[in-house]
Design an enzyme around this catalytic site. Structure first.
Site, PDB file in Angstrom:
ATOM      1  N   CYS A 143      50.130  80.349  26.749  1.00  0.00           N
ATOM      2  CA  CYS A 143      49.376  79.217  27.291  1.00  0.00           C
ATOM      3  C   CYS A 143      48.425  78.575  26.291  1.00  0.00           C
ATOM      4  O   CYS A 143      47.837  77.542  26.591  1.00  0.00           O
ATOM      5  CB  CYS A 143      48.579  79.669  28.518  1.00  0.00           C
ATOM      6  SG  CYS A 143      47.327  80.928  28.156  1.00  0.00           S
ATOM      7  N   GLN A 144      48.252  79.167  25.111  1.00  0.00           N
ATOM      8  CA  GLN A 144      47.224  78.669  24.188  1.00  0.00           C
ATOM      9  C   GLN A 144      47.417  77.193  23.844  1.00  0.00           C
ATOM     10  O   GLN A 144      46.453  76.458  23.640  1.00  0.00           O
ATOM     11  CB  GLN A 144      47.228  79.490  22.898  1.00  0.00           C
ATOM     12  CG  GLN A 144      46.853  80.952  23.089  1.00  0.00           C
ATOM     13  CD  GLN A 144      48.090  81.835  23.247  1.00  0.00           C
ATOM     14  OE1 GLN A 144      49.099  81.418  23.825  1.00  0.00           O
ATOM     15  NE2 GLN A 144      48.024  83.039  22.728  1.00  0.00           N
TER      16      GLN A 144
END
Length: 438
Positions: A143-144
């Site tokens: 998700c970064q």
């Protein structure tokens, strides 16, 4: 008028569910877990763990509690079992195998320390990688690159699938922002009845990223899946004492569904009984007659001793990073509300359990008792993520796995799906399974 079940009726329902799950004639549904981390989703999907009693709404789900221990309860098992897990982080594997090793003898054979890209390539090269007869694929793809707390490069991540920097000329399809496509490859290979993908809420605010991902997932197995429009779930609406919002994607295998289920899932707004998203149980940002009040952070933290008095290694460890007037993590949690999002913070800038009066601390009762300024401990972060207390987050090097330090623990806890949120997702699927597939 809402009719509540009597204790006797609730017990009958609970016993009936447990008998069904434990019946020798019922095969446990096999879960293939991708991007597993330390297993928040996996713990929730299997059930049978301990959590704070008020996190489970017994008015809506009277049969979910297996054993009542006062302020804490053990929830019933779901009927799902994890047969494959993977991640690229050695610390995540060490934690996962330490916890699940109490349940599975060959736990190191279940957890594969490798990137999803390498696993798919090995499969296409003829190796036998994934188990057969998979019922469910779950995965919180990285998700970064979609998070509002990051650089928000989305599909154009500068990171590779193994966490290293992408070099000039390397295939962009293997970058971290496109690993959901490799999850789609696993779905096409294993052909589960259902897949569930998870990511940060920030993904929904990046142009048309959500719609692109929905479309790409629908193409799995040559267009063999019905993908339900993704929704954002707030964890506090499901008994998690934390501000954490996640977007959830569901896909259902057309060939496995019965005719009525296909019609309902294609018109889900008019068929709420077939809706796979769990119903809210607590009233943080929603309203309802039978909802419990949201769980406050102080409720799950108040019985923990201060670090100097604790015996649990995870409660003795906390970041000593100094307080700064500005910058992320330099605030104290609101004990009479939900906590901030527990971040995957390895620099030590995790939020403060309390600040001193000089630094603006508002927990006056605690300060008046002489309790000192400090950041959240490992166990406090774990509780805010609804991990059970028997999850060992501080570990020596053992069984070929790396040792787990406090910095490792903060990182893997912050990356996880809250166990109780995952349990709500799993139980909704378990209770609707026969509607979809029988």
């Amino acid at each position: 008028m809402n009719q509540q079940l009597s204790f006797f009726d609730a017990k009958l329902i609970k016993d009936e569910v447990k008998d069904t799950i434990n019946s020798d004639s019922i095969r446990k549904k096999k879960v293939l877990s991708l991007f597993s981390g330390c297993g928040g989703m996996d713990i929730g999907f299997e059930g049978g763990f301990k959590c704070f009693k008020r996190s489970i709404n017994a008015d809506i789900h009277p049969h979910w509690i297996d054993n009542d221990e006062g302020q804490w309860v053990r929830v019933i098992e779901t009927g799902f079992t994890t047969v494959f897990a993977n991640d690229i982080r050695p610390d995540a594997k060490a934690a996962w195998t330490a916890y699940f090793g109490k349940k599975y003898k060959e736990v190191n054979d279940i957890y594969h320390l490798d990137s999803i890209v390498n696993l798919v390539k090995a499969t296409k090269a003829g190796q036998s990688v994934f188990p057969e007869e998979i019922d469910i694929v779950t995965g919180g793809f990285p998700c970064q690159d979609f998070s509002v707390a990051g650089k928000r490069r989305g599909f154009n991540s500068e990171k590779k699938h193994d966490g290293n920097n992408l070099e000039v000329g390397e295939p962009t399809i293997e970058n971290r922002g496109q690993l959901y496509m490799w999850m789609r490859e696993v779905i096409s290979i294993t052909k589960p009845s259902v897949f569930i993908a998870e990511n940060v809420k920030g993904l929904t605010t990046l142009e048309d990223v959500k719609e692109i991902i929905e479309h790409d997932f629908a193409d799995a197995a040559d267009g063999g899946y019905i993908v339900i429009p993704a929704r954002v779930l707030h964890a506090a609406n499901y008994g998690v004492p934390q501000s954490r919002e996640r977007v959830i994607f569901y896909g259902f295998k057309r060939q496995a569904l019965n005719k009525k289920a296909i019609e309902a899932l294609l018109d889900i707004e008019n068929h709420p009984d077939y809706d796979p998203y769990p119903v809210p149980t607590h009233n943080y940002s929603v309203a309802g007659d039978r909802l419990y009040s949201f769980v406050k952070s102080i409720e799950v933290l108040k019985d923990l001793p201060e670090p100097e008095d604790a015996k649990d290694p995870a409660q003795t460890k906390y970041s000593k990073a100094k307080y700064l007037p500005h910058g992320q993590g330099n605030v104290e949690i609101k004990i009479n509300s939900i906590s901030p999002t527990i971040r995957a913070e390895h620099h030590g800038n995790i939020e403060f359990r309390r600040l001193s009066a000089e630094n603006g601390g508002k927990h006056e009762d605690e300060l008046n008792r002489g309790l000192q300024q400090r950041r959240l401990t490992i166990r406090e972060c774990a509780r805010l993520q609804t991990f059970p207390d028997d999850y060992p987050f501080i570990l020596p090097k053992m069984n070929g796995n790396v040792a787990l330090s406090a910095s490792h623990a903060y990182k893997i806890i912050g990356n996880a799906v809250p166990c109780v949120l995952a349990y709500n997702i799993a139980q909704r699927l378990a209770e609707n399974w026969s509607k979809y597939f029988e």
